[in-house]
Design a protein around this motif. Sequence first.
Motif, PDB file in Angstrom:
ATOM      1  N   TYR A   1      44.039  44.971  43.042  1.00 25.08           N
ATOM      2  CA  TYR A   1      42.794  45.230  43.767  1.00 25.08           C
ATOM      3  C   TYR A   1      42.235  43.920  44.308  1.00 25.08           C
ATOM      4  O   TYR A   1      42.246  42.898  43.625  1.00 25.08           O
ATOM      5  CB  TYR A   1      41.777  45.864  42.822  1.00 25.08           C
ATOM      6  N   THR A   2      41.772  43.947  45.529  1.00 22.95           N
ATOM      7  CA  THR A   2      41.038  42.832  46.102  1.00 22.95           C
ATOM      8  C   THR A   2      39.980  43.395  47.031  1.00 22.95           C
ATOM      9  O   THR A   2      40.047  44.571  47.415  1.00 22.95           O
ATOM     10  CB  THR A   2      41.969  41.835  46.832  1.00 22.95           C
ATOM     11  N   THR A   3      39.015  42.574  47.343  1.00 18.84           N
ATOM     12  CA  THR A   3      37.934  43.019  48.216  1.00 18.84           C
ATOM     13  C   THR A   3      37.628  41.956  49.253  1.00 18.84           C
ATOM     14  O   THR A   3      38.009  40.792  49.102  1.00 18.84           O
ATOM     15  CB  THR A   3      36.633  43.283  47.417  1.00 18.84           C
TER      16      THR A   3
ATOM     17  N   MET B   1      43.181  41.933  39.456  1.00 17.96           N
ATOM     18  CA  MET B   1      42.299  41.727  40.601  1.00 17.96           C
ATOM     19  C   MET B   1      42.616  40.379  41.223  1.00 17.96           C
ATOM     20  O   MET B   1      42.800  39.386  40.512  1.00 17.96           O
ATOM     21  CB  MET B   1      40.837  41.755  40.179  1.00 17.96           C
TER      22      MET B   1
ATOM     23  N   VAL C   1      41.503  37.324  43.845  1.00 18.02           N
ATOM     24  CA  VAL C   1      40.263  36.725  44.343  1.00 18.02           C
ATOM     25  C   VAL C   1      40.583  35.357  44.943  1.00 18.02           C
ATOM     26  O   VAL C   1      41.441  34.632  44.421  1.00 18.02           O
ATOM     27  CB  VAL C   1      39.251  36.538  43.181  1.00 18.02           C
TER      28      VAL C   1
ATOM     29  N   LYS D   1      32.473  44.708  40.055  1.00 16.31           N
ATOM     30  CA  LYS D   1      33.933  44.764  39.900  1.00 16.31           C
ATOM     31  C   LYS D   1      34.341  45.562  38.665  1.00 16.31           C
ATOM     32  O   LYS D   1      35.400  46.187  38.646  1.00 16.31           O
ATOM     33  CB  LYS D   1      34.526  43.356  39.815  1.00 16.31           C
TER      34      LYS D   1
ATOM     35  N   GLN E   1      33.728  49.234  49.755  1.00 12.80           N
ATOM     36  CA  GLN E   1      33.061  48.474  48.697  1.00 12.80           C
ATOM     37  C   GLN E   1      31.560  48.575  48.975  1.00 12.80           C
ATOM     38  O   GLN E   1      31.063  47.950  49.907  1.00 12.80           O
ATOM     39  CB  GLN E   1      33.518  47.009  48.663  1.00 12.80           C
TER      40      GLN E   1
ATOM     41  N   ARG F   1      28.912  45.094  44.491  1.00 15.17           N
ATOM     42  CA  ARG F   1      29.777  43.996  44.042  1.00 15.17           C
ATOM     43  C   ARG F   1      30.157  44.133  42.571  1.00 15.17           C
ATOM     44  O   ARG F   1      30.634  43.189  41.960  1.00 15.17           O
ATOM     45  CB  ARG F   1      29.072  42.676  44.309  1.00 15.17           C
TER      46      ARG F   1
ATOM     47  N   VAL G   1      32.919  38.670  34.993  1.00 12.51           N
ATOM     48  CA  VAL G   1      33.961  39.665  35.255  1.00 12.51           C
ATOM     49  C   VAL G   1      35.237  39.305  34.493  1.00 12.51           C
ATOM     50  O   VAL G   1      35.857  40.167  33.861  1.00 12.51           O
ATOM     51  CB  VAL G   1      34.240  39.777  36.775  1.00 12.51           C
TER      52      VAL G   1
ATOM     53  N   ALA H   1      34.235  49.145  39.606  1.00  7.83           N
ATOM     54  CA  ALA H   1      35.387  49.415  40.477  1.00  7.83           C
ATOM     55  C   ALA H   1      36.648  49.590  39.643  1.00  7.83           C
ATOM     56  O   ALA H   1      37.460  50.483  39.911  1.00  7.83           O
ATOM     57  CB  ALA H   1      35.562  48.282  41.489  1.00  7.83           C
ATOM     58  N   GLN H   2      36.816  48.756  38.624  1.00  7.85           N
ATOM     59  CA  GLN H   2      38.002  48.861  37.775  1.00  7.85           C
ATOM     60  C   GLN H   2      37.999  50.177  37.006  1.00  7.85           C
ATOM     61  O   GLN H   2      39.035  50.836  36.889  1.00  7.85           O
ATOM     62  CB  GLN H   2      38.073  47.662  36.812  1.00  7.85           C
TER      63      GLN H   2
END
Length: 137
Positions: free
Chosen positions: A5-7, A89, A91, A77, A72, A75, A104, A80-81
């Motif tokens: 996962y990334t944003t 993740m 970053v 995380k 998204q 923020r 996080v 989201a997980q």
Amino acid sequence: MKIGYTTGVFDMFHIGHLNILKRAKENCDYLIVGVSTDELVENYKHKTPIVPFDERVAIVEAIRYVDQVVPQVDRDKVAAQERLGFDIMFVGDDWKGSPLFSQVEETFRQRGVDVMYFPYTKGTSSTVLREKLEKIN
């Protein structure tokens, strides 16, 4: 199967964006990408993306390294997980050591979720592109 996962905002898509997506996919089997909504960007960056949300989503969806795109909307995380069930993740290292990611990392460590930092692509960012465009005008 390892889920990554990334944003990002992914405004004015550039080589730095492509680099993080490519490297992320090299380190997982299935890559989920969270694209920040316009409202979220306005809330924490205090600026409106140049490329609208729907178009940024379409661009990111078209990248071959990306398996799934999700909005998204905040923020958080950890939430989201819990929602997406990713194992790792990705970053940019410009966030390493920040209060947001230090917390996080600790929560993820307790849950067996890894955080992998990638080097920031020097010399290019949406902010740099925006500044260059403003100089032209």
